[in-house]
Design a protein around this motif. Structure first.
Motif, PDB file in Angstrom:
ATOM      1  N   TYR A   1      36.938  33.161  36.457  1.00 53.99           N
ATOM      2  CA  TYR A   1      38.274  33.290  35.841  1.00 53.99           C
ATOM      3  C   TYR A   1      38.198  34.209  34.624  1.00 53.99           C
ATOM      4  O   TYR A   1      37.289  34.087  33.792  1.00 53.99           O
TER       5      TYR A   1
ATOM      6  N   ASN B   1      46.355  34.768  40.321  1.00 55.26           N
ATOM      7  CA  ASN B   1      46.121  33.718  41.282  1.00 55.26           C
ATOM      8  C   ASN B   1      46.865  34.183  42.537  1.00 55.26           C
ATOM      9  O   ASN B   1      48.093  34.186  42.570  1.00 55.26           O
TER      10      ASN B   1
ATOM     11  N   SER C   1      43.508  34.036  35.735  1.00 60.49           N
ATOM     12  CA  SER C   1      42.843  33.751  37.022  1.00 60.49           C
ATOM     13  C   SER C   1      41.809  34.814  37.381  1.00 60.49           C
ATOM     14  O   SER C   1      41.263  35.444  36.493  1.00 60.49           O
TER      15      SER C   1
END
Ligand code: COA
Ligand code: AMP
Length: 631
Positions: free
Chosen positions: A489, A402, A417
């Motif tokens: 993701y 992320n 992520s």
């Protein structure tokens, strides 16, 4: 200007040369590159071809020259000795320049290899950067590896010099590194010309007069030396990691691509600004230590912490919080296993309340899958975003994360992520078809990989191609399996080879099996990674004895456990083995380790259609139940 993730990612994939050329502008080059990406010899891609630079200059001298010489570069905090020290960029640059001079005056030249086998002390980082300063290639070996593993690395990279210390300190144990080193050199066929030993107060090691110098002796008469310009693609370091065979793989990292990628990641992945304190609680023996204790933070002008301790027991489960508060750490990075250890001793997080952690902005986890329980516990107790990110020794920096410095995305538990800019990640099946969202398969990365990823394997270009590039031509094989969901993701579910992950440490079950088979009474063996609450996985061994063996089983098990500890190292945490009559195999003779692992972990499994005799699985289950698994 702040980009959205989509914009940054799209640019990195559509115009990688422009994207990385922009990032490279922030660093110092003696000579600018003539090609951002040399793709003339795939899969051997070279970033910033023709460019000349020096990683040590960019990590230390650059900051001094730009007027930040008095800022803190290194904080050494050692709860096991009670020592705390701070060094500014100028002080550390001077120490590194002097030690580099000592190495040079003793004949170390550009391209020579230097092994560093040291505990977490400032001299370990000085040694790494001193090598970088003069273009020597360092290879750090983790202290928890046994002499045999060190010897294999000595024989592979043939170091001119080995730098070590008299001892390491593990909680209350003093580990005699020098004795381990001497034994490794005895075992190795190749002999280094010299060893430089940092004598520590806790224990002074006897020296071998023909070969060893103390750190102090090495510095006598030495003069500080400047940085030497090296080619962007000259190797900065070799870091050995477990492969599918017992022999470790020597991942080779370049200078130019590595520094560009790491500096970029400090801002865009971790969102840290120069001058802030960034802390990765790992060990310099691992890739996390290379990238985020040493190179990344220093390249970005951050203070970084050399922590000689453990998350628990040095002295208590509050030590991480003490350090975060004492040095005002902005971003913290560790392995989930460290949090599980803390949570076990301090489930309510009462130690957290004793410290002011208001400066902490985020926690990053990597090294193994971050289980949602641990992530949620950390989020609740620390009240900061907890970010699971995925990477490997081979890539050197995050493949999926992320990106907090681009556009923080929502957190999905169990996912690392999205792909980080530069990495074109796909999920593929055996027929080489890219799979749609949600479908499990092999995770691969389309070539070329971004800067900072491995150049090749040391002296083993063919092995590099066979291991990573040949299964799916045009893609790098990560050997992790998983899927990408509708939102992009990534979910990293398991390894597809025989690597297991013990307390965030990567180990080859093949290497452990080789040790088990070295026992004279053992005919055959298998090792699996069984689920463990603290370490994620721990190895469990299965032994089939030769016929007619009458040695007591308990004695054989004790011996193989000792073998693994002595030959691979305590870090393998190999403590459990069972003796069975046979191993479950397919009709073609392949051991069904995956099924055995599922039985150990009490997971559902389907009877493999190719199994030669299904009854063996019941025998495996009974043996595992005796040691507390498969219940
Ligand atoms: N030098 C010598 N021995 C070492 C060592 C080193 N640098 N590091 C570990 N060892 C030894 C330990 O003393 C232990 O020996 P023992 O069997 O005699 O007790 C053994 O290797 C296993 O060590 P470790 O994996 O650290 O387990 P632990 O039970 O002592 O501690 C944790 C458990 C979870 C606290 C610990 O594994 C930890 O801090 N993990 C963080 C993981 C991490 O940083 N991973 C790096 C990737 S991000
Ligand atoms: P190492 O090379 O020691 O860094 O180990 C890399 C391997 O650890 C990866 O290939 C994964 O199997 C595992 N790993 C690392 N980080 C993660 C993560 N965030 N989620 C799942 N697995 C991970």
């Amino acid at each position: 200007m702040q980009h959205s993730y989509e914009t940054a990612y799209g640019k990195s994939i559509d115009s990688p040369e422009q994207f990385w050329a922009d990032a490279a502008e922030n660093l110092h080059w003696y000579t600018k590159w003539n090609r951002v990406l040399d793709d003339t010899n795939p899969p051997f891609y070279r970033w910033f071809a023709g460019g000349k630079t020096n990683t040590c200059y960019n990590a230390l001298d650059r900051h001094v020259d730009e007027g930040r010489g008095n800022d803190t570069a290194i904080i050494y905090d050692s709860p096991v000795t009670g020592v705390k020290e701070r060094f500014t960029f100028r002080e550390f640059r001077d120490k590194v320049a002097l030690f580099a001079g000592a190495l040079q005056s003793r004949g170390v030249r550009k391209g020579d290899r230097v092994i560093i086998y040291m505990p977490m002390i400032p001299e370990a980082v000085i040694a790494m950067l001193a090598c970088a300063r003069i273009g020597a290639i360092h290879s750090v070996v983790f202290g928890g590896f046994a002499p045999h593993e060190l010897a294999v690395r000595i024989d592979d990279c043939k170091p001119k010099v080995i730098i070590s210390a008299s001892c390491g300190i593990e909680k209350d144990k003093v580990i005699d590194y020098k004795r381990l080193l001497d034994f490794a050199i005895e075992l190795a066929h190749f002999k280094p010309e010299m060893c430089i030993i940092r004598q520590r107060e806790k224990f002074r090691a006897p020296l071998n007069e023909d070969r060893d110098l103390t750190w102090k002796q090495a510095l006598l008469g030495a003069e500080p030396v400047p940085c030497i310009p090296v080619e962007s693609s000259d190797p900065l370091y070799i870091l050995y990691t477990s492969g599918t065979t017992g022999k470790p793989k020597g991942v080779v990292r370049d200078n130019g691509g590595h520094m560009v990628a790491l500096k970029w990641s400090m801002k865009h992945v971790y969102n840290v600004k120069p001058g802030e304190t960034y802390w990765a609680a790992s060990d310099i023996g691992w890739v996390v230590g290379h990238s985020y204790i040493v190179y990344g933070p220093l390249l970005n002008g951050n203070a970084t912490i050399i922590f000689e301790g453990k998350p628990v027991g040095t002295p208590d489960p509050g030590v991480f919080w003490r350090i975060i508060s004492e040095y005002n750490v902005s971003v913290f990075f560790t392995a989930p296993t460290a949090f599980r250890a803390i949570k076990k001793e301090d489930p309510k997080g009462s130690y957290i309340e004793k410290y002011d952690l208001s400066g902490l902005r985020s926690l990053f986890l990597a090294g193994e899958r971050a289980d949602p329980d641990t992530v949620q516990w950390a989020e609740e107790k620390l009240n900061v975003p907890v970010i699971d990110h995925w990477w490997q020794t081979e890539t050197g920096w995050a493949i999926a994360a992320n990106c907090m410095g681009i556009e923080p995305g929502k957190i999905k538990y169990g996912s690392a992520s999205k792909a980080v800019p530069g990495y074109n990640v796909k999920v593929i099946n055996q027929s080489k078809e890219e799979l749609p969202a949600g479908q499990m398969g092999d995770i691969v990365i389309r070539n070329p990989l971004p800067p900072g990823t491995m150049l090749t394997l040391w002296n083993a270009d063919n092995h590099f191609i066979d291991s990573y590039m040949s299964k799916y031509p045009g893609y790098y094989l990560t050997s992790d399996a998983g899927y990408i969901d509708e939102d992009g993701y990534l979910f990293i579910m398991s390894r597809t080879d025989d690597i297991i992950n013990v307390a965030g440490h990567r180990l080859s079950t093949g290497a452990i099996e080789a040790e088990l088979c070295a026992h004279p009474d053992v005919a055959e063996s298998a090792v699996i990674g069984a689920a463990d609450e603290l370490k994620g996985e721990v190895p469990v061994g299965f032994l089939v004895l030769k016929s007619g063996v009458d040695t007591p089983h308990s004695q054989i098990i004790k011996h193989v456990i000792e073998f693994v500890r002595e030959n691979i190292g305590p870090v393998a945490s190999f403590k459990q083995a069972v003796i069975v009559d046979r191993l479950p195999k397919t009709r073609s003779g392949k051991i069904l380790r995956g099924t055995m692992r599922k039985i150990a972990n009490s997971e559902e499994y389907t009877m493999p259609a190719t199994i030669d005799d299904p009854v063996i699985l019941d025998e495996i289950k009974e043996a595992l139940q005796l040691i507390g698994y498969a219940n």
